[in-house]
Design an enzyme around this catalytic site. Structure first.
Site, PDB file in Angstrom:
ATOM      1  N   GLU A 255       3.929   8.658  11.672  1.00  0.00           N
ATOM      2  CA  GLU A 255       2.961   8.933  10.611  1.00  0.00           C
ATOM      3  C   GLU A 255       1.545   9.010  11.196  1.00  0.00           C
ATOM      4  O   GLU A 255       0.753   9.884  10.846  1.00  0.00           O
ATOM      5  CB  GLU A 255       3.040   7.814   9.575  1.00  0.00           C
TER       6      GLU A 255
ATOM      7  N   VAL B  54       0.845  -1.200   0.000  1.00  0.00           N
ATOM      8  CA  VAL B  54       0.000   0.000   0.000  1.00  0.00           C
ATOM      9  C   VAL B  54       0.884   1.256   0.000  1.00  0.00           C
ATOM     10  O   VAL B  54       0.920   1.999   0.984  1.00  0.00           O
ATOM     11  CB  VAL B  54      -0.948   0.012   1.225  1.00  0.00           C
ATOM     12  N   PRO B  55       1.601   1.496  -1.086  1.00  0.00           N
ATOM     13  CA  PRO B  55       2.392   2.731  -1.128  1.00  0.00           C
ATOM     14  C   PRO B  55       1.462   3.938  -1.080  1.00  0.00           C
ATOM     15  O   PRO B  55       0.423   3.948  -1.755  1.00  0.00           O
ATOM     16  CB  PRO B  55       3.112   2.644  -2.486  1.00  0.00           C
ATOM     17  N   HIS B  56       1.815   4.896  -0.237  1.00  0.00           N
ATOM     18  CA  HIS B  56       0.921   6.052  -0.105  1.00  0.00           C
ATOM     19  C   HIS B  56       1.714   7.287   0.306  1.00  0.00           C
ATOM     20  O   HIS B  56       2.851   7.183   0.785  1.00  0.00           O
ATOM     21  CB  HIS B  56      -0.183   5.771   0.920  1.00  0.00           C
ATOM     22  N   GLY B  57       1.095   8.424   0.156  1.00  0.00           N
ATOM     23  CA  GLY B  57       1.739   9.667   0.562  1.00  0.00           C
ATOM     24  C   GLY B  57       0.808  10.842   0.381  1.00  0.00           C
ATOM     25  O   GLY B  57      -0.292  10.707  -0.174  1.00  0.00           O
TER      26      GLY B  57
END
Lengths: 149, 161
Positions: free
Chosen positions: B59, A65-68
């Protein structure tokens, strides 16, 4: 925002052509660019890379789940890539990743971002569902599966 | 027939929830009812993301901080909408699981009517389990009004003197 509102055939690719982690990130962001969802490819890539550098978002069970967050988007964007053969994404369990959910959100919309990520986590808990996605014939079938049809 | 004396509108920053707030302001004006606006920082979802290792600790804190700021911003905006029409709002921000926070506040404040925004048009079978507003709608003890058609609601809000 429900995941179903973000998923459309134009942002789904099966199979991915990339064979490594940097390639997957680039390919997923290019999918968003080609679909007209983003304009600033480099800004989005940088946001996703920065997060991946802290710790890989490759989870257990073949999901990543790459996210930013990036000011380059005004609303939450999703690209979904599927690699049935699996790609090394430096996942927690060391296994190859097959399902890639890439999310990029504007900095001031953390709520929808969190909800979409939470929904992906719930989806990932169903091994049968993940297997069905991995075995889908095309983007349409993937969208239909996510719609629950 | 008694009219609602206390109305709660759930605001999450989406367009439908702002439409719901406009409708709730109109209702509060018509019925001379008290109006509460609630924003919930979904810490339950963030805890789930931390457990799933999608979020790192820092985060999670960053997103939580962002969502607290979102809460303040959206509640301020709804308050401004109400003040323009001479209505005062009790803004409430809480943290936790969204549907539980809504249900708890309805009980705690003895709310007569919950107003929520339109639910997503395209629905999947899963959504009824995951959509927090929909879960709240099913679980609250009071009546629920779903505000639809933002243009008509906007006209109604604008015509309010």
């Amino acid at each position: 925002m429900p995941l179903i509102d973000l998923v459309q055939e134009s942002v789904v690719r099966i199979p991915l052509v990339s064979t490594d982690k940097p390639g997957v990130l680039r390919e997923l962001i290019q999918i968003l660019k080609d679909a007209g969802e983003i304009e600033d490819y480099d800004a989005v890539l940088e946001a996703i890379r920065q997060r991946e550098e802290k710790l890989s978002t490759g989870l257990e069970g073949g999901i990543a789940v790459p996210h930013g967050k990036s000011a380059a988007v005004s609303t939450l964007k999703l690209a979904l890539g599927i690699a049935p053969e699996g790609i090394d994404f430096a996942s927690i369990d060391g296994e190859p990743s097959k399902l890639f959910f890439l999310l990029v959100a504007p900095p001031n919309q953390s709520g929808p971002h969190v909800e979409a990520l939470a929904e992906i986590v719930k989806l990932a808990q169903s091994k049968a569902f993940c297997r069905a996605l991995t075995e889908a014939k095309d983007a349409r079938e993937v969208v239909n599966l996510i719609k629950g049809e | 027939m008694s009219t609602p004396k206390k109305i709660l509108v759930y605001v999450d920053g989406t367009e439908p929830s702002i439409t719901a707030a406009q409708y709730a302001i109109c209702l509060a004006s018509f019925y001379k009812a008290d109006l509460i606006a609630l924003y919930v920082v979904n810490t339950k979802a963030m805890e789930d993301l931390l457990k799933a290792r999608i979020f790192l600790q820092d985060e999670q804190m960053e997103y939580e901080h962002d969502m607290e700021a979102d809460a303040q911003r959206y509640l301020n905006y709804v308050n401004e909408l109400a003040l323009k029409k001479g209505i005062s709002i009790l803004p409430r921000s809480s943290r936790g699981s969204v549907h539980k926070e809504i249900v708890d506040l309805v009980n705690e404040e003895d709310v007569d009517l919950l107003v929520i925004g339109e639910l997503a048009r395209i629905r999947s079978r899963r959504d009824e389990f995951y959509d927090e507003a929909e879960r709240a709608m099913r679980m609250v003890a009071c009546s629920v009004l779903i505000a639809k058609n933002e243009d008509k609601v906007w006209e109604m809000y604008e015509s309010l003197v």
